[in-house]
Design an enzyme around this catalytic site. Structure first.
Site, PDB file in Angstrom:
ATOM      1  N   SER A  11       0.837  -1.210   0.000  1.00 10.64           N
ATOM      2  CA  SER A  11       0.000   0.000   0.000  1.00 10.64           C
ATOM      3  C   SER A  11       0.868   1.254   0.000  1.00 10.64           C
ATOM      4  O   SER A  11       0.566   2.219  -0.702  1.00 10.64           O
ATOM      5  CB  SER A  11      -0.960  -0.004   1.191  1.00 10.64           C
ATOM      6  OG  SER A  11      -0.270  -0.267   2.390  1.00 10.64           O
ATOM      7  N   GLY A  49       4.495   0.584   0.443  1.00 10.03           N
ATOM      8  CA  GLY A  49       5.821   0.026   0.174  1.00 10.03           C
ATOM      9  C   GLY A  49       5.961  -0.349  -1.293  1.00 10.03           C
ATOM     10  O   GLY A  49       4.993  -0.295  -2.051  1.00 10.03           O
ATOM     11  N   ASP A  60      -2.452  -8.709   3.388  1.00 13.67           N
ATOM     12  CA  ASP A  60      -2.903  -7.669   4.314  1.00 13.67           C
ATOM     13  C   ASP A  60      -2.825  -8.201   5.741  1.00 13.67           C
ATOM     14  O   ASP A  60      -3.512  -9.184   6.080  1.00 13.67           O
ATOM     15  CB  ASP A  60      -4.350  -7.307   3.946  1.00 13.67           C
ATOM     16  CG  ASP A  60      -4.943  -6.243   4.853  1.00 13.67           C
ATOM     17  OD1 ASP A  60      -4.292  -5.856   5.847  1.00 13.67           O
ATOM     18  OD2 ASP A  60      -6.069  -5.810   4.565  1.00 13.67           O
ATOM     19  N   ALA A  65       3.942  -2.951   9.803  1.00 10.02           N
ATOM     20  CA  ALA A  65       2.872  -2.579   8.871  1.00 10.02           C
ATOM     21  C   ALA A  65       1.840  -1.715   9.582  1.00 10.02           C
ATOM     22  O   ALA A  65       1.347  -2.066  10.657  1.00 10.02           O
ATOM     23  CB  ALA A  65       2.205  -3.831   8.319  1.00 10.02           C
ATOM     24  N   ALA A  66       1.518  -0.598   8.972  1.00  5.72           N
ATOM     25  CA  ALA A  66       0.505   0.297   9.542  1.00  5.72           C
ATOM     26  C   ALA A  66       0.124   1.329   8.504  1.00  5.72           C
ATOM     27  O   ALA A  66       0.854   1.558   7.542  1.00  5.72           O
ATOM     28  CB  ALA A  66       1.048   0.999  10.789  1.00  5.72           C
ATOM     29  N   TYR A 119      -4.134   8.403  14.632  1.00  5.36           N
ATOM     30  CA  TYR A 119      -2.941   7.570  14.406  1.00  5.36           C
ATOM     31  C   TYR A 119      -2.224   7.315  15.733  1.00  5.36           C
ATOM     32  O   TYR A 119      -1.958   6.169  16.104  1.00  5.36           O
ATOM     33  CB  TYR A 119      -2.026   8.273  13.403  1.00  5.36           C
ATOM     34  CG  TYR A 119      -0.626   7.714  13.310  1.00  5.36           C
ATOM     35  CD1 TYR A 119      -0.361   6.569  12.564  1.00  5.36           C
ATOM     36  CD2 TYR A 119       0.445   8.338  13.953  1.00  5.36           C
ATOM     37  CE1 TYR A 119       0.929   6.064  12.466  1.00  5.36           C
ATOM     38  CE2 TYR A 119       1.734   7.847  13.862  1.00  5.36           C
ATOM     39  CZ  TYR A 119       1.970   6.715  13.113  1.00  5.36           C
ATOM     40  OH  TYR A 119       3.255   6.218  13.031  1.00  5.36           O
ATOM     41  N   ASN A 145      10.940  10.354  14.125  1.00 10.62           N
ATOM     42  CA  ASN A 145      11.372  10.899  12.827  1.00 10.62           C
ATOM     43  C   ASN A 145      12.567  10.171  12.219  1.00 10.62           C
ATOM     44  O   ASN A 145      13.687  10.697  12.176  1.00 10.62           O
ATOM     45  CB  ASN A 145      11.672  12.393  12.953  1.00 10.62           C
ATOM     46  CG  ASN A 145      10.393  13.178  13.215  1.00 10.62           C
ATOM     47  OD1 ASN A 145      10.013  13.376  14.366  1.00 10.62           O
ATOM     48  ND2 ASN A 145       9.695  13.581  12.172  1.00 10.62           N
ATOM     49  N   ARG A 193      -3.175  24.773   7.703  1.00 10.66           N
ATOM     50  CA  ARG A 193      -4.631  24.565   7.734  1.00 10.66           C
ATOM     51  C   ARG A 193      -5.246  24.686   6.351  1.00 10.66           C
ATOM     52  O   ARG A 193      -6.290  24.122   6.077  1.00 10.66           O
ATOM     53  CB  ARG A 193      -5.280  25.548   8.706  1.00 10.66           C
ATOM     54  CG  ARG A 193      -4.959  25.227  10.156  1.00 10.66           C
ATOM     55  CD  ARG A 193      -5.316  26.350  11.068  1.00 10.66           C
ATOM     56  NE  ARG A 193      -4.655  27.587  10.666  1.00 10.66           N
ATOM     57  CZ  ARG A 193      -4.742  28.731  11.316  1.00 10.66           C
ATOM     58  NH1 ARG A 193      -5.460  28.815  12.391  1.00 10.66           N
ATOM     59  NH2 ARG A 193      -4.109  29.796  10.882  1.00 10.66           N
TER      60      ARG A 193
HETATM   61  P1  NAD Z   1       6.085   2.816   5.429  1.00 11.43           P
HETATM   62  O1  NAD Z   1       4.750   3.311   4.988  1.00 11.43           O
HETATM   63  O2  NAD Z   1       7.225   3.059   4.514  1.00 11.43           O
HETATM   64  O3  NAD Z   1       6.032   1.264   5.758  1.00 11.43           O
HETATM   65  C1  NAD Z   1       4.844   0.596   6.108  1.00 11.43           C
HETATM   66  C2  NAD Z   1       4.790  -0.678   5.285  1.00 11.43           C
HETATM   67  O4  NAD Z   1       3.690  -1.443   5.721  1.00 11.43           O
HETATM   68  C3  NAD Z   1       4.606  -0.409   3.796  1.00 11.43           C
HETATM   69  O5  NAD Z   1       5.464  -1.231   3.039  1.00 11.43           O
HETATM   70  C4  NAD Z   1       3.145  -0.787   3.548  1.00 11.43           C
HETATM   71  O6  NAD Z   1       2.933  -1.227   2.209  1.00 11.43           O
HETATM   72  C5  NAD Z   1       2.939  -1.858   4.581  1.00 11.43           C
HETATM   73  N1  NAD Z   1       1.559  -2.007   5.015  1.00 11.43           N
HETATM   74  C6  NAD Z   1       0.712  -1.027   5.432  1.00 11.43           C
HETATM   75  N2  NAD Z   1      -0.477  -1.558   5.789  1.00 11.43           N
HETATM   76  C7  NAD Z   1      -0.375  -2.900   5.591  1.00 11.43           C
HETATM   77  C8  NAD Z   1      -1.258  -3.980   5.780  1.00 11.43           C
HETATM   78  N3  NAD Z   1      -2.507  -3.800   6.245  1.00 11.43           N
HETATM   79  N4  NAD Z   1      -0.827  -5.232   5.489  1.00 11.43           N
HETATM   80  C9  NAD Z   1       0.435  -5.438   5.037  1.00 11.43           C
HETATM   81  N5  NAD Z   1       1.325  -4.435   4.836  1.00 11.43           N
HETATM   82  C10 NAD Z   1       0.918  -3.186   5.115  1.00 11.43           C
HETATM   83  O7  NAD Z   1       6.361   3.472   6.854  1.00 11.43           O
HETATM   84  P2  NAD Z   1       7.676   3.430   7.748  1.00 11.43           P
HETATM   85  O8  NAD Z   1       8.161   4.826   7.880  1.00 11.43           O
HETATM   86  O9  NAD Z   1       8.610   2.386   7.305  1.00 11.43           O
HETATM   87  O10 NAD Z   1       7.038   3.035   9.159  1.00 11.43           O
HETATM   88  C11 NAD Z   1       7.093   1.711   9.670  1.00 11.43           C
HETATM   89  C12 NAD Z   1       6.396   1.693  11.016  1.00 11.43           C
HETATM   90  O11 NAD Z   1       7.037   2.608  11.914  1.00 11.43           O
HETATM   91  C13 NAD Z   1       4.929   2.104  10.969  1.00 11.43           C
HETATM   92  O12 NAD Z   1       4.201   1.301  11.864  1.00 11.43           O
HETATM   93  C14 NAD Z   1       4.934   3.537  11.443  1.00 11.43           C
HETATM   94  O13 NAD Z   1       3.719   3.896  12.066  1.00 11.43           O
HETATM   95  C15 NAD Z   1       6.088   3.517  12.435  1.00 11.43           C
HETATM   96  N6  NAD Z   1       6.723   4.835  12.604  1.00 11.43           N
HETATM   97  C16 NAD Z   1       7.580   5.321  11.662  1.00 11.43           C
HETATM   98  C17 NAD Z   1       8.164   6.575  11.866  1.00 11.43           C
HETATM   99  C18 NAD Z   1       9.134   7.181  10.881  1.00 11.43           C
HETATM  100  O14 NAD Z   1       9.720   8.208  11.213  1.00 11.43           O
HETATM  101  N7  NAD Z   1       9.347   6.613   9.705  1.00 11.43           N
HETATM  102  C19 NAD Z   1       7.873   7.310  13.016  1.00 11.43           C
HETATM  103  C20 NAD Z   1       6.980   6.776  13.931  1.00 11.43           C
HETATM  104  C21 NAD Z   1       6.423   5.521  13.728  1.00 11.43           C
END
Ligand code: NAD
Length: 351
Positions: free
Chosen positions: A44, A46, A63, A86-87, A160, A190, A286
């Protein structure tokens, strides 16, 4: 300094969100260390080019929040460690559908619990689950794991953060693990670097993209918001250390870096290092993110717990981080054919 006892041999690790920004780098890191990695992703946000091509890696497309998908993989693989990344992420996606984001993220946690519960206690994987620094209530200065958090019923953009905090609570309340190896809630601050997608509203790739084209860099409000950035490669190394730990007491764990800056200073630095003459343009968030948009003023991690666990905290300085992002941004960007580029993102220094 106490260090985590290390497992000597190759591990089976299941990573949800393996094609994501952090997940892809972690999969590479684990494979390079000789571990067997099974990834789950629905692509979604990735994309497949992020996945390892060498080492013991397998990707299942699916999923995580669909009933039984994760349970089948956990039963098949019996992983030593399950890293749940995944999120639904990104300010833009959350603002578009806050309740959908909350529900999807909590369904993912529910599926994780169902999958783990089906295994006998002794064969249950350790769990490292992505939370977020967004769970913290506003506070200037370094945030510690015990600091006050936001409500678990937050609405709008806070859905979130609320989903992440509620996810922590559900994992802790499940009683599925012994305290010595309970779930770790990774509160990321971050995480940035080349390969991050600006489409979801992340601040550094948005600035980098603009600066490489010589276009104005949009800064929300007065730009005085404080953020602390960590390079994704260093974060992946820290996560590998946590994966390899034989035991790691559960609970919240800040995972962040040392590159602290205001957003205005970041915009100026990116423009200067890119050298294409971009100006800073102040914007009202905004206008793009809705009249009720609220920004976070301060986000800085206290990394004492990470150090207590004997894990090297990301330490790259801001200029090196920006230079690496500028140098490799286009090389690691989402392949154009797979892009669904919409209007300019609601670029916010959110996580
Ligand atoms: P990202 O969007 O690059 O990675 C998320 C991955 O999960 C993607 O590959 C997406 O395709 C996959 N995905 C989403 N929903 C899915 C589902 N239902 N089933 C299977 N796959 C699914 O985001 P990221 O930056 O790599 O973040 C990874 C995790 O870290 C997340 O949970 C995010 O909330 C958390 N996070 C990241 C940051 C940051 O700074 N990057 C900060 C706080 C929290």
């Amino acid at each position: 300094m106490p260090t985590l006892p290390r497992r000597p041999s190759s591990l089976r690790v299941l990573v949800t969100g393996a094609a994501g920004f952090i997940g892809g780098r972690l999969a590479h890191e684990l494979c390079a260390a000789g571990h067997r990695v099974l990834g789950l992703d629905d692509f979604s946000t990735g994309w497949p080019e992020r996945l390892p091509r060498a080492g013991a890696f397998e990707l299942v497309e699916g999923d995580v929040s669909a009933p039984g998908v994760l349970a089948r993989l956990v039963a098949r693989e019996e992983p030593h460690v399950l890293v749940h990344l995944a999120a639904r992420v990104g300010v833009r996606a959350v603002l578009r559908d806050p309740e959908g984001c909350r529900a999807a993220n909590l369904r993912g946690v529910g599926e994780l619990l169902t999958a783990v519960e089906a295994l006998p206690r002794a064969r249950r994987p350790r769990v490292l689950a992505a939370s977020s620094s967004e769970v913290y209530a506003e506070k200037p200065g370094p945030l510690r794991e015990g600091d006050p958090t936001r409500p678990t019923d937050g609405a709008g953009r806070w859905a979130y953060a609320a989903s992440k905090l509620r996810g922590e609570e559900l994992l802790d309340a499940s009683g599925l693990w012994d305290a010595a190896r309970g779930p770790l809630h990774l509160r990321f601050f971050n995480v940035v670097g080349p390969g991050q997608d600006g489409d979801s509203g992340m601040v550094l790739p948005t600035f980098v993209e603009r600066a490489l084209d010589g276009r104005p860099i949009p800064v929300h409000g007065d730009g005085a918001q404080v953020r602390t950035f960590a390079h994704v490669d260093e974060v992946a190394r820290a996560l590998r250390a946590l994966v390899e730990a034989e035991h790691a007491p559960g609970g919240a764990l800040n995972v962040g870096g040392a590159a602290r800056t205001s957003i205005l200073a970041l915009a100026r630095l990116v423009a200067e290092r890119a050298g294409r003459g971009s100006a800073v343009r102040f914007t009202d968030p905004r206008a793009r993110c809705g009249a009720n948009f609220e920004d976070v003023r301060f986000r800085e991690p206290d990394l004492a717990r990470l150090a207590e666990l004997g894990v090297a905290a990301p330490a790259l300085d801001l200029t090196s981080l920006v230079d690496d992002s500028l140098a490799r941004h286009r090389e690691l960007a989402r392949p154009r054919a797979a892009t669904s580029r919409g209007p300019a993102p609601c670029a916010s220094p959110a996580s």
